[in-house]
Design an enzyme around this catalytic site. Structure first.
Site, PDB file in Angstrom:
ATOM      1  N   ARG A  61      48.292  37.037  71.897  1.00  0.00           N
ATOM      2  CA  ARG A  61      48.552  36.308  70.543  1.00  0.00           C
ATOM      3  C   ARG A  61      48.501  34.702  70.850  1.00  0.00           C
ATOM      4  NH1 ARG A  61      52.961  36.340  68.961  1.00  0.00           N
ATOM      5  NH2 ARG A  61      54.047  37.774  70.396  1.00  0.00           N
ATOM      6  N   TYR A 114      40.220  29.844  45.640  1.00  0.00           N
ATOM      7  CA  TYR A 114      40.212  31.608  46.062  1.00  0.00           C
ATOM      8  C   TYR A 114      41.375  32.567  45.511  1.00  0.00           C
ATOM      9  CZ  TYR A 114      39.457  36.033  48.810  1.00  0.00           C
ATOM     10  OH  TYR A 114      38.725  37.316  48.579  1.00  0.00           O
ATOM     11  N   ASP A 186      38.903  24.281  51.749  1.00  0.00           N
ATOM     12  CA  ASP A 186      37.694  25.553  52.570  1.00  0.00           C
ATOM     13  C   ASP A 186      37.151  25.328  52.244  1.00  0.00           C
ATOM     14  OD1 ASP A 186      37.208  28.661  51.626  1.00  0.00           O
ATOM     15  OD2 ASP A 186      38.691  28.808  50.949  1.00  0.00           O
ATOM     16  N   LYS A 211      32.850  35.833  55.786  1.00  0.00           N
ATOM     17  CA  LYS A 211      31.560  35.766  54.709  1.00  0.00           C
ATOM     18  C   LYS A 211      30.550  35.394  56.150  1.00  0.00           C
ATOM     19  CE  LYS A 211      34.998  36.591  51.891  1.00  0.00           C
ATOM     20  NZ  LYS A 211      35.537  35.993  51.194  1.00  0.00           N
TER      21      LYS A 211
HETATM   22  C1  LIG Z   1      37.061  35.537  50.994  1.00  0.00           C
HETATM   23  C2  LIG Z   1      37.552  34.083  50.852  1.00  0.00           C
HETATM   24  C3  LIG Z   1      38.804  33.806  51.425  1.00  0.00           C
HETATM   25  C4  LIG Z   1      39.721  34.564  52.117  1.00  0.00           C
HETATM   26  O1  LIG Z   1      39.059  35.604  53.336  1.00  0.00           O
HETATM   27  P1  LIG Z   1      39.256  36.715  54.034  1.00  0.00           P
HETATM   28  O2  LIG Z   1      38.407  36.694  54.907  1.00  0.00           O
HETATM   29  O3  LIG Z   1      38.159  37.486  52.823  1.00  0.00           O
HETATM   30  O4  LIG Z   1      40.959  36.980  53.552  1.00  0.00           O
HETATM   31  C5  LIG Z   1      38.908  32.719  51.053  1.00  0.00           C
HETATM   32  N1  LIG Z   1      38.128  31.410  50.672  1.00  0.00           N
HETATM   33  C6  LIG Z   1      37.059  32.030  49.851  1.00  0.00           C
HETATM   34  C7  LIG Z   1      36.065  30.695  49.491  1.00  0.00           C
HETATM   35  C8  LIG Z   1      36.448  32.640  50.106  1.00  0.00           C
HETATM   36  O5  LIG Z   1      35.507  33.021  49.994  1.00  0.00           O
END
Ligand SMILES: *Cc1c(COP(=O)(O)O)cnc(C)c1O
Length: 398
Positions: A61, A114, A186, A211
């Site tokens: 952790r 998101y 993000d 992603k």
């Molecule tokens: C999928 C996504 C998230 C969240 O990510 P997880 O790995 O599903 O927790 C945050 N921001 C964007 C732009 C995303 O496409």
């Protein structure tokens, strides 16, 4: 001793940064250190590690060699001093934001973020006494107008889900800096192959590594990248306590995925551009949202801050809700699934799935039209994708 690797370009960094041949065994690939705890040589070493007088591994952790290799690679790709990986993208967002604000503080956030991040801000942070102003437009002036004396954080996402709004990153980072507050972006949709926000003045970059970083739809993860001081405080003061730790196996899968990120993004960018143009000329399609199209309202800003326009295309099928559902039921290659950034093309119809519980007026307000379809364009042969969409669109009645 291994020689230090020398390279300049990001498509080399995706392969080499953060990784080296193991000096003890000669293993070329980074091993999966599937160990929760790491032994000390003696009591004194334990004391030095715990008091941060010595660097080393203690407990997964707190840090792990496989996670560390991934952190160094991600930091190199974003041009950051350091990075912290987390169990998921949402874990990166919650860890980062909770580390930077407390009750009484104010956040200026883009409205088009998101959906789970919006829920976190709107439901949890407000309940905990953090004020959030959501900016619905893409105009930097509106972000400037939303600033208050107690604003601590400006939070943005670009291009954003699902209609690919483009925000001027440098202009918004300047607004935050002028008031002495931090900016967070993000960068999941663009990836550092297409946009490097730290070079545009942003303080912290967040990713859902689930992603494009992973790229193969088989591991969840998240990351935060920025200055050594900021990452250290997020990591030591918040991440260890919230505990959203990435597993070493997932870190290994994401390291593996990242090595082809530059190649994959090149193909995602090219395929998405061709699909956007194909859809724009299709009689059954009312509107296409893709920042690479010259008539997209964010095209000029996108051209300035993106090297490629990404792999996500939104479009509205003529015929509304029923037409959208028909299209999803009739594609034969695209996969009906949420998520994005996978090698395979994924297709969603938000109005009948992810946003089915949102009242129609609210949906329309955030750009989720009845016939809106979102494609995460994969890296298949683009002709196969066009053929699939074409045969499914052919049956849509006008
Ligand atoms: C999928 C996504 C998230 C969240 O990510 P997880 O790995 O599903 O927790 C945050 N921001 C964007 C732009 C995303 O496409």
């Amino acid at each position: 001793m291994s020689k230090e690797k020398r390279f300049r370009y990001i498509d080399t960094a995706v392969i080499h940064a953060g990784e080296e041949t193991c000096p003890r065994t000669g293993a070329v690939d980074t091993p999966i250190y599937q160990s929760t705890t790491f032994a000390f040589d003696n009591a004194n070493e334990g004391a030095e590690l715990f008091s941060h007088r010595k660097d080393g591994y203690v407990y997964t952790r707190y840090g792990n060699p496989t996670l560390n290799a991934l952190e160094e690679k991600i930091a190199a790709l974003e041009g950051a001093e350091a990075a912290q990986v987390t169990a998921s993208g949402m874990s990166a967002i919650s860890t980062c934001v909770l580390s930077l604000v407390q009750g009484g503080d104010h956040i200026v956030s883009a409205r088009s973020i998101y959906s789970a991040a919006f829920d976190l801000f709107f439901r949890k942070l407000l309940a905990w006494g953090v004020e959030v102003s959501f900016v619905g437009s893409t105009s930097p002036d509106d972000f400037a107008r939303a600033m208050k004396p107690n604003t601590r954080l400006v939070y943005i996402e670009t291009p954003s889900n699902p209609i690919l709004n483009v925000l001027d990153i440098a202009a918004i980072a300047r607004i935050a800096k002028k008031q002495g507050c931090l900016s967070v972006i993000d960068n999941t949709f663009a990836t550092p192959i297409n946009t490097r926000p730290l070079e545009l003045g942003v303080d912290l970059v967040i990713h859902s590594a689930t992603k494009y970083f992973c790229g193969h739809g088989d591991a969840m993860g998240g990351a935060i990248a920025g200055s050594r001081d900021l990452i250290r405080s997020i990591s030591v003061e918040t991440h260890r306590d919230l505990g959203g730790v990435m597993s070493p196996f997932n870190a290994w899968l994401i390291l593996r995925g990242l090595r082809t990120l530059a190649l994959r993004m090149e193909r995602h960018n090219a395929n998405a551009m061709q699909i956007a143009e194909f859809l724009q000329n299709h009689p059954k399609v009312e509107k296409v949202f893709y920042p690479g199209l010259p008539d997209h309202p964010g095209h000029d800003v996108a051209r300035n801050q993106m090297r490629g326009f990404g792999g996500i295309v939104g479009f509205v099928v003529r015929g509304g809700l029923e037409a959208g559902k028909y299209l999803l039921d009739n594609v034969r290659l695209c996969t009906l699934a949420v998520s994005l950034g996978d090698t395979r093309t994924l297709i969603t119809h938000p109005a009948s799935t992810t946003h089915v519980v949102v009242p129609r007026e609210k949906r329309l307000e955030i750009g989720i039209f009845d016939g809106l379809v979102r494609l995460s364009v994969g890296i298949e042969n683009v002709q196969d994708l066009k053929d699939d969409l074409d045969q499914a669109l052919a049956g849509v009645s006008r």
